[in-house]
Write a protein that holds these residues in place. Structure first.
Motif, PDB file in Angstrom:
ATOM      1  N   ASP A 192       6.039   4.757   3.899  1.00  0.00           N
ATOM      2  CA  ASP A 192       6.123   4.821   2.441  1.00  0.00           C
ATOM      3  C   ASP A 192       5.950   3.432   1.834  1.00  0.00           C
ATOM      4  O   ASP A 192       5.331   3.276   0.767  1.00  0.00           O
ATOM      5  CB  ASP A 192       7.473   5.409   2.021  1.00  0.00           C
ATOM      6  N   ALA A 193       6.472   2.414   2.514  1.00  0.00           N
ATOM      7  CA  ALA A 193       6.324   1.041   2.025  1.00  0.00           C
ATOM      8  C   ALA A 193       4.864   0.604   2.063  1.00  0.00           C
ATOM      9  O   ALA A 193       4.391  -0.094   1.158  1.00  0.00           O
ATOM     10  CB  ALA A 193       7.184   0.091   2.859  1.00  0.00           C
ATOM     11  N   LEU A 194       4.130   1.015   3.101  1.00  0.00           N
ATOM     12  CA  LEU A 194       2.708   0.695   3.172  1.00  0.00           C
ATOM     13  C   LEU A 194       1.953   1.296   1.999  1.00  0.00           C
ATOM     14  O   LEU A 194       1.080   0.647   1.393  1.00  0.00           O
ATOM     15  CB  LEU A 194       2.116   1.204   4.490  1.00  0.00           C
ATOM     16  N   LEU A 200       2.502  -0.656  -1.095  1.00  0.00           N
ATOM     17  CA  LEU A 200       1.745  -1.906  -1.101  1.00  0.00           C
ATOM     18  C   LEU A 200       0.241  -1.673  -1.153  1.00  0.00           C
ATOM     19  O   LEU A 200      -0.542  -2.594  -0.936  1.00  0.00           O
ATOM     20  CB  LEU A 200       2.081  -2.723   0.140  1.00  0.00           C
ATOM     21  N   ALA A 201      -0.174  -0.441  -1.430  1.00  0.00           N
ATOM     22  CA  ALA A 201      -1.586  -0.062  -1.580  1.00  0.00           C
ATOM     23  C   ALA A 201      -2.342  -0.109  -0.255  1.00  0.00           C
ATOM     24  O   ALA A 201      -3.560  -0.269  -0.236  1.00  0.00           O
ATOM     25  CB  ALA A 201      -2.282  -0.933  -2.621  1.00  0.00           C
ATOM     26  N   SER A 210      -5.614   4.428   7.666  1.00  0.00           N
ATOM     27  CA  SER A 210      -6.484   3.338   8.102  1.00  0.00           C
ATOM     28  C   SER A 210      -5.727   2.324   8.942  1.00  0.00           C
ATOM     29  O   SER A 210      -6.261   1.781   9.917  1.00  0.00           O
ATOM     30  CB  SER A 210      -7.104   2.633   6.889  1.00  0.00           C
ATOM     31  N   TYR A 211      -4.485   2.083   8.576  1.00  0.00           N
ATOM     32  CA  TYR A 211      -3.709   1.029   9.217  1.00  0.00           C
ATOM     33  C   TYR A 211      -3.090   1.481  10.539  1.00  0.00           C
ATOM     34  O   TYR A 211      -3.012   0.688  11.492  1.00  0.00           O
ATOM     35  CB  TYR A 211      -2.602   0.567   8.261  1.00  0.00           C
ATOM     36  N   LEU A 212      -2.675   2.728  10.629  1.00  0.00           N
ATOM     37  CA  LEU A 212      -1.930   3.194  11.797  1.00  0.00           C
ATOM     38  C   LEU A 212      -2.729   4.099  12.729  1.00  0.00           C
ATOM     39  O   LEU A 212      -2.611   3.989  13.951  1.00  0.00           O
ATOM     40  CB  LEU A 212      -0.667   3.944  11.344  1.00  0.00           C
TER      41      LEU A 212
END
Length: 259
Positions: A129-131, A134-135, A140-142
C-alpha cells in the motif's frame, strides 16, 4: 447429499474466482512490461536469488538423479542386454525428464515459497500500500522482475542439471558397473535426438514462469498476518508442484505427438 453438492459448488466457485484473479494479475503483469524504468534494475538481483543461489541444491539433486538412474538401469539389465544401453537410459532419463522436473519441483519449494513469503509479508505489513501511495506500480516493482528472472534462469539451471546428471551417471557407470567410457558414450549418442533438448528447455521456460507467477499471486493476495503469510507460502509451493506435473504432461504430449 445436499451438503456434498453445496461443498462441491463452493470449491468450483472458489477455483474459478482464483483463476480469474490470477488471469487479471497476469494481464497487469504483461501491461507492466513497458515500465522498464521501475523493474529494470531489479532483474539482476532476482536472477541472482533464483538462479545463482539455487546452484548448490541443483547440483545435489542432479548428481544423485544421475547416479540412481545409472544404478537402477544396470540392475534391470541382464547378460542378454548390451551394457552400452546404460548410457542410453541415463541420457534419455536425465535430459528429457529428471533435469527439468526434479529441479523445478525442488525450486517450487525453495523459490516459490520464498517469493510468496516475501511479498506476503509486504502485503500484511502494508508495504505494498505504501508503494502505491508513492506512485510505484507494485506489479512492476514486485512481480515483473521475479517472473522474468524465473522464466530465464530455470532453463539455465536445467541445462546445468542435465550436464551434472549425465556426468554423475557416466562416472557411476564406469566405477560401479565396470563399463567403459566408450560404451557409455556409444549408448548416449546412439539414440540422441532433438527432442532430448527441446523437451527440457520448453518445460523449464514454462516451469519458471508458472512457479514465480503462482508464488507472486499467493503472496500478493495473502491476508491475516503471519499465519496468512505461512499459508500463502504453503499454497505457493503445493500449487506450483501440481502445475509443474500438469505442464510436464502437457508439453511432453504436445512435442512428442508433434514429432
Amino acid at each position: 447429499m445436499t451438503f456434498v453438492i453445496r461443498l462441491l459448488g463452493k470449491r468450483v466457485a472458489h477455483f474459478f474466482y482464483h483463476l480469474g484473479s490470477f488471469g487479471d494479475m497476469m494481464w497487469r503483469t504483461f501491461k507492466a512490461l513497458r515500465d522498464f524504468q521501475t523493474y529494470g534494475n531489479l532483474i539482476g538481483e532476482q536472477m541472482m536469488r533464483v538462479g545463482i543461489q539455487s546452484i548448490p541444491i541443483v547440483i545435489y539433486i542432479a548428481a544423485f538423479a544421475g547416479m540412481v538412474t545409472a544404478i537402477q538401469s544396470s540392475e534391470n539389465f541382464d547378460q542378454f542386454v548390451p551394457p552400452y544401453l546404460i548410457g542410453f537410459v541415463v541420457e534419455k532419463s536425465v535430459l528429457r525428464e529428471l533435469s527439468a522436473v526434479l529441479t523445478s519441483l525442488v525450486l517450487a519449494g525453495r523459490v516459490g515459497a520464498s517469493i510468496a513469503a516475501e511479498i506476503g509479508t509486504m502485503r500484511v505489513t502494508e508495504q505494498i500500500d505504501a508503494l502505491e501511495t508513492l506512485a510505484f506500480n507494485p506489479v512492476s516493482y514486485l512481480i515483473v522482475p521475479r517472473v522474468i528472472a524465473g522464466t530465464f534462469m530455470f532453463p539455465v539451471l536445467t541445462i546445468f542439471a542435465g550436464f551434472i546428471g549425465v556426468t554423475t551417471g557416466w562416472l557411476t557407470s564406469i566405477v560401479v558397473m565396470d563399463i567403459s567410457t566408450v560404451e557409455f558414450i556409444k549408448g548416449a549418442r546412439a539414440f540422441a535426438d532433438n527432442k532430448d533438448f527441446i523437451l527440457p528447455l520448453s518445460k523449464s521456460f514454462l516451469f519458471g514462469a508458472a512457479i514465480t507467477s503462482i508464488a507472486c499471486y499467493q503472496g500478493f493476495n495473502s491476508k491475516g498476518g503471519a499465519e496468512g503469510v505461512g499459508e500463502a507460502a504453503t499454497k505457493a509451493a503445493v500449487t506450483s508442484c501440481l502445475m509443474v506435473l500438469f505442464l510436464d504432461f502437457l508439453i511432453a504430449a504436445l512435442i512428442l505427438f508433434k514429432y
